[in-house]
Design a protein around this motif. Structure first.
Motif, PDB file in Angstrom:
ATOM      1  N   LYS A  35       0.853  -1.188   0.000  1.00 23.30           N
ATOM      2  CA  LYS A  35       0.000   0.000   0.000  1.00 23.30           C
ATOM      3  C   LYS A  35       0.885   1.233   0.000  1.00 23.30           C
ATOM      4  CE  LYS A  35      -3.865   2.126   2.526  1.00 23.30           C
ATOM      5  NZ  LYS A  35      -4.317   2.839   1.371  1.00 23.30           N
ATOM      6  N   ASP A  40      -3.124  -0.028  -3.553  1.00 22.50           N
ATOM      7  CA  ASP A  40      -3.407  -0.925  -2.441  1.00 22.50           C
ATOM      8  C   ASP A  40      -3.681  -2.277  -3.078  1.00 22.50           C
ATOM      9  OD1 ASP A  40      -4.088  -2.213  -0.110  1.00 22.50           O
ATOM     10  OD2 ASP A  40      -5.721  -0.847   0.426  1.00 22.50           O
ATOM     11  N   ARG A 111       3.885  -1.044   3.734  1.00 23.26           N
ATOM     12  CA  ARG A 111       3.057   0.164   3.754  1.00 23.26           C
ATOM     13  C   ARG A 111       3.966   1.376   3.632  1.00 23.26           C
ATOM     14  NH1 ARG A 111       0.124   4.209   3.371  1.00 23.26           N
ATOM     15  NH2 ARG A 111      -1.676   4.618   4.656  1.00 23.26           N
TER      16      ARG A 111
END
Length: 144
Positions: A35, A40, A111
């Motif tokens: 992400k 994502d 992330r």
């Protein structure tokens, strides 16, 4: 202090090319989540498409990692993505990444955190002028 999993990951990113992308993906669990401000996705194929698109859209992209640290099954990296604009002007995007490893030592979660407004949009000619004007207008006045 980074552990061996994180050291391997940092090495893969700092040496990343279109040709050795499979070596990077081998460090990710098959169902890993990636992400960032624009994506994502889950799985090797989808993560591979994110990086393939990066190589298609940016000239000479390369990562440098400034800081890496690990604790348990988590790691944290600060990095810079260097590339050239169409006219050959050097650009840098600065960001940070949180990594969570699966029990078998592969990346389960990747992330990325970076400010698209500051790091990308503000550097574009027309949009950049608009972003700078907006930032000036919304900034808290400083004494002095």
């Amino acid at each position: 202090m980074p552990d061996t999993r994180t050291t391997r990951l940092v090495d893969a990113y700092t040496q990343l090319t279109r040709d050795n992308l499979p070596a990077l993906l081998a460090l990710y669990a098959e169902n890993a989540r990636f992400k960032d401000p624009f994506n994502d996705v889950r799985g090797h194929a989808a993560i591979g498409r994110v990086f393939t698109q990066m190589f298609e859209e940016l000239r000479e992209p390369r990562f440098t990692v400034q800081v890496s640290a690990s604790e348990g099954d988590n790691a944290f990296l600060t990095w810079e993505l260097h590339f050239l604009r169409e006219r050959g002007e050097a650009m840098v995007i600065r960001g940070a990444t949180h990594i969570r490893y699966s029990p078998n030592g592969l990346v389960q979660l990747h992330r990325d955190y970076w400010d698209a407004a500051e790091e990308l949009y503000a550097k574009l000619p027309v949009l950049g002028a608009l972003m700078r004007a907006l930032r000036r207008r919304l900034a808290t006045p400083q004494p002095g």
